[in-house]
Design an enzyme around this catalytic site. Structure first.
Site, mmCIF file in Angstrom:
data_model
loop_
_atom_site.group_PDB
_atom_site.id
_atom_site.type_symbol
_atom_site.label_atom_id
_atom_site.label_comp_id
_atom_site.label_asym_id
_atom_site.label_seq_id
_atom_site.Cartn_x
_atom_site.Cartn_y
_atom_site.Cartn_z
ATOM 1 N N TYR A 105 -49.649 -6.026 0.649
ATOM 2 C CA TYR A 105 -50.894 -6.339 1.365
ATOM 3 C C TYR A 105 -51.975 -5.353 0.935
ATOM 4 O O TYR A 105 -51.688 -4.194 0.619
ATOM 5 C CB TYR A 105 -50.647 -6.286 2.891
ATOM 6 C CG TYR A 105 -51.877 -6.679 3.653
ATOM 7 C CD1 TYR A 105 -52.442 -7.948 3.474
ATOM 8 C CD2 TYR A 105 -52.509 -5.794 4.521
ATOM 9 C CE1 TYR A 105 -53.600 -8.307 4.142
ATOM 10 C CE2 TYR A 105 -53.665 -6.152 5.190
ATOM 11 C CZ TYR A 105 -54.211 -7.409 4.986
ATOM 12 O OH TYR A 105 -55.353 -7.761 5.628
ATOM 13 N N TYR B 184 -53.278 -1.617 10.589
ATOM 14 C CA TYR B 184 -52.096 -1.835 9.743
ATOM 15 C C TYR B 184 -51.184 -0.606 9.745
ATOM 16 O O TYR B 184 -50.051 -0.650 9.307
ATOM 17 C CB TYR B 184 -52.530 -2.207 8.327
ATOM 18 C CG TYR B 184 -51.520 -3.053 7.581
ATOM 19 C CD1 TYR B 184 -51.196 -4.339 7.994
ATOM 20 C CD2 TYR B 184 -50.870 -2.544 6.456
ATOM 21 C CE1 TYR B 184 -50.271 -5.099 7.317
ATOM 22 C CE2 TYR B 184 -49.939 -3.295 5.762
ATOM 23 C CZ TYR B 184 -49.645 -4.571 6.198
ATOM 24 O OH TYR B 184 -48.728 -5.327 5.519
ATOM 25 N N ILE C 25 -39.647 -8.265 2.642
ATOM 26 C CA ILE C 25 -39.125 -7.451 3.748
ATOM 27 C C ILE C 25 -40.179 -6.452 4.207
ATOM 28 O O ILE C 25 -40.774 -5.746 3.383
ATOM 29 C CB ILE C 25 -37.879 -6.657 3.269
ATOM 30 C CG1 ILE C 25 -36.779 -7.616 2.833
ATOM 31 C CG2 ILE C 25 -37.391 -5.710 4.354
ATOM 32 C CD1 ILE C 25 -35.668 -6.939 2.051
HETATM 33 P P1 NAI Z 1 -41.024 -12.207 8.396
HETATM 34 O O1 NAI Z 1 -40.964 -11.450 9.692
HETATM 35 O O2 NAI Z 1 -40.689 -13.634 8.432
HETATM 36 O O3 NAI Z 1 -40.133 -11.465 7.286
HETATM 37 C C1 NAI Z 1 -39.792 -10.096 7.300
HETATM 38 C C2 NAI Z 1 -38.311 -10.006 6.968
HETATM 39 O O4 NAI Z 1 -37.857 -8.654 6.776
HETATM 40 C C3 NAI Z 1 -37.416 -10.611 8.067
HETATM 41 O O5 NAI Z 1 -36.651 -11.663 7.541
HETATM 42 C C4 NAI Z 1 -36.535 -9.446 8.483
HETATM 43 O O6 NAI Z 1 -35.279 -9.825 8.953
HETATM 44 C C5 NAI Z 1 -36.489 -8.652 7.171
HETATM 45 N N1 NAI Z 1 -35.956 -7.306 7.376
HETATM 46 C C6 NAI Z 1 -36.401 -6.354 8.265
HETATM 47 N N2 NAI Z 1 -35.612 -5.277 8.211
HETATM 48 C C7 NAI Z 1 -34.649 -5.522 7.266
HETATM 49 C C8 NAI Z 1 -33.534 -4.778 6.754
HETATM 50 N N3 NAI Z 1 -33.246 -3.549 7.202
HETATM 51 N N4 NAI Z 1 -32.762 -5.355 5.790
HETATM 52 C C9 NAI Z 1 -33.037 -6.597 5.323
HETATM 53 N N5 NAI Z 1 -34.086 -7.336 5.757
HETATM 54 C C10 NAI Z 1 -34.868 -6.811 6.726
HETATM 55 O O7 NAI Z 1 -42.536 -12.016 7.903
HETATM 56 P P2 NAI Z 1 -43.294 -12.325 6.513
HETATM 57 O O8 NAI Z 1 -44.728 -12.278 6.840
HETATM 58 O O9 NAI Z 1 -42.736 -13.528 5.871
HETATM 59 O O10 NAI Z 1 -42.995 -11.011 5.669
HETATM 60 C C11 NAI Z 1 -42.507 -11.021 4.363
HETATM 61 C C12 NAI Z 1 -43.215 -9.980 3.509
HETATM 62 O O11 NAI Z 1 -44.570 -10.375 3.311
HETATM 63 C C13 NAI Z 1 -43.269 -8.567 4.117
HETATM 64 O O12 NAI Z 1 -43.103 -7.612 3.086
HETATM 65 C C14 NAI Z 1 -44.680 -8.517 4.651
HETATM 66 O O13 NAI Z 1 -45.161 -7.190 4.788
HETATM 67 C C15 NAI Z 1 -45.397 -9.261 3.527
HETATM 68 N N6 NAI Z 1 -46.748 -9.700 3.837
HETATM 69 C C16 NAI Z 1 -46.985 -10.415 4.988
HETATM 70 C C17 NAI Z 1 -48.272 -10.773 5.314
HETATM 71 C C18 NAI Z 1 -48.554 -11.476 6.605
HETATM 72 O O14 NAI Z 1 -49.718 -11.464 7.060
HETATM 73 N N7 NAI Z 1 -47.572 -12.108 7.210
HETATM 74 C C19 NAI Z 1 -49.427 -10.442 4.441
HETATM 75 C C20 NAI Z 1 -49.059 -9.738 3.231
HETATM 76 C C21 NAI Z 1 -47.766 -9.375 2.961
#
Ligand code: NAI
Length: 273
Positions: free
Chosen positions: A150, A160, A95
């Site tokens: 990250y 960021y 998240i």
């Molecule tokens: P994503 O956008 O698919 O996932 C983010 C999720 O957080 C979404 O499903 C969203 O609905 C959820 N979310 C947001 N607010 C919320 C709330 N109040 N309650 C419950 N859920 C909530 O993107 P991704 O990339 O899969 O992100 C997943 C994790 O990976 C995050 O922590 C992100 O920071 C981390 N990450 C991502 C990288 C990237 O380059 N995409 C690199 C390193 C870490």
């Protein structure tokens, strides 16, 4: 490659928004490895309806929960335990959300109310999840909790923005709660620090294309994909990683330990000609 690494294990997966999400890929891997799952996301994200495809593929119920709402979390853990008929063995916290990034505020000019919300959703939410499970004694001994982080937690990546602070806080919560949960129930808490990955959250970062290309050139193995991150999560939920806790684990093709790569030097030299 299915080898039943998670046979008999039961887990909650937060944060599968669409097919690109790291949580989505992790749910598929965990299912492939024999785990039973419960999926959850914020009610607003569930309205998109995408998650139903995943729910069908992994044969899991979807229970809505805004991760900043303690009543939602309590309901989620109660319903998940009722569904499984017992305790939970693993949790994926996937998240992240930054209001200041979304609204285009520069780091030096952040709005502090939005900042509080960003830190709550992206970092303190891990504490909220762990606290809910702790109060209900909902996670089995040797259970495993993983949150995604990250490298901006350790080094400056200017665009960021406030998410760098959120990730530093997230990693600290994993360490601190990991200590207490380890002592009381042998529950493990870690963060995986993933390469930049093309997802909805990732692409929200300004200059993401340059960012991801730079990381690719800097990493001896290249950027780690979302699929590979999902494999690492499955390993961390398995008994093969039982003595790993309170760590921030880099999953980045070697990026974190490279000062500069020949590929990056070459690109700069070419730009100067
Ligand atoms: P994503 O956008 O698919 O996932 C983010 C999720 O957080 C979404 O499903 C969203 O609905 C959820 N979310 C947001 N607010 C919320 C709330 N109040 N309650 C419950 N859920 C909530 O993107 P991704 O990339 O899969 O992100 C997943 C994790 O990976 C995050 O922590 C992100 O920071 C981390 N990450 C991502 C990288 C990237 O380059 N995409 C690199 C390193 C870490």
């Amino acid at each position: 490659m299915a080898n039943n690494l998670l046979q008999g294990k039961r887990g909650i997966i937060f944060g599968a928004l669409d097919e690109k999400s790291i949580a989505w890929k992790t749910a598929l891997k965990c299912h492939e490895q024999g785990a039973q799952l419960v999926l959850t996301n914020a009610p607003v994200a569930l309205r998109m309806g995408e998650i139903n495809k995943l729910a069908e593929a992994v044969n899991a119920p979807v229970i809505p929960a805004d991760v900043t709402n303690m009543d939602d979390l309590k309901n989620l853990f109660e319903q998940a335990q009722a569904h499984f008929g017992g305790k939970i063995d693993f949790v994926l916290h996937s998240i992240g959300m930054s209001l200041n990034v979304r609204k285009g505020k520069h780091y030096t000019e952040i709005n502090y109310e939005w900042n509080q919300k960003s830190l709550d959703i992206s970092a303190m939410s891990l504490h909220r999840v762990l606290r809910t499970a702790w109060d209900m004694d909902a996670i089995s001994e040797w259970g495993s909790v993983v949150a995604l982080s990250y490298i901006a937690a350790q080094r400056v990546f200017p665009d960021y923005n406030e998410m760098a602070d959120a990730k530093a806080l997230l990693e600290s919560v994993a360490r601190s709660f990991g200590y207490h949960y380890g002592v009381r129930n042998k529950v493990r808490v870690n963060t995986i620090s993933q390469s930049p990955t093309r997802t909805t959250a990732g692409s929200g970062v300004k200059g993401f294309d340059g960012f991801i290309d730079y990381a690719e050139k800097m990493s001896p193995l290249g950027n780690a994909s979302a699929d590979d991150c999902a494999n690492y999560c499955a390993f961390m939920f398995s008994d093969m990683s039982r003595y790993i806790t309170m760590q921030n684990l880099f999953h980045d093709g070697g990026f974190s330990f490279v000062g500069v790569s020949e590929a990056v030097v070459k690109t700069i030299e070419e730009g100067q000609q």
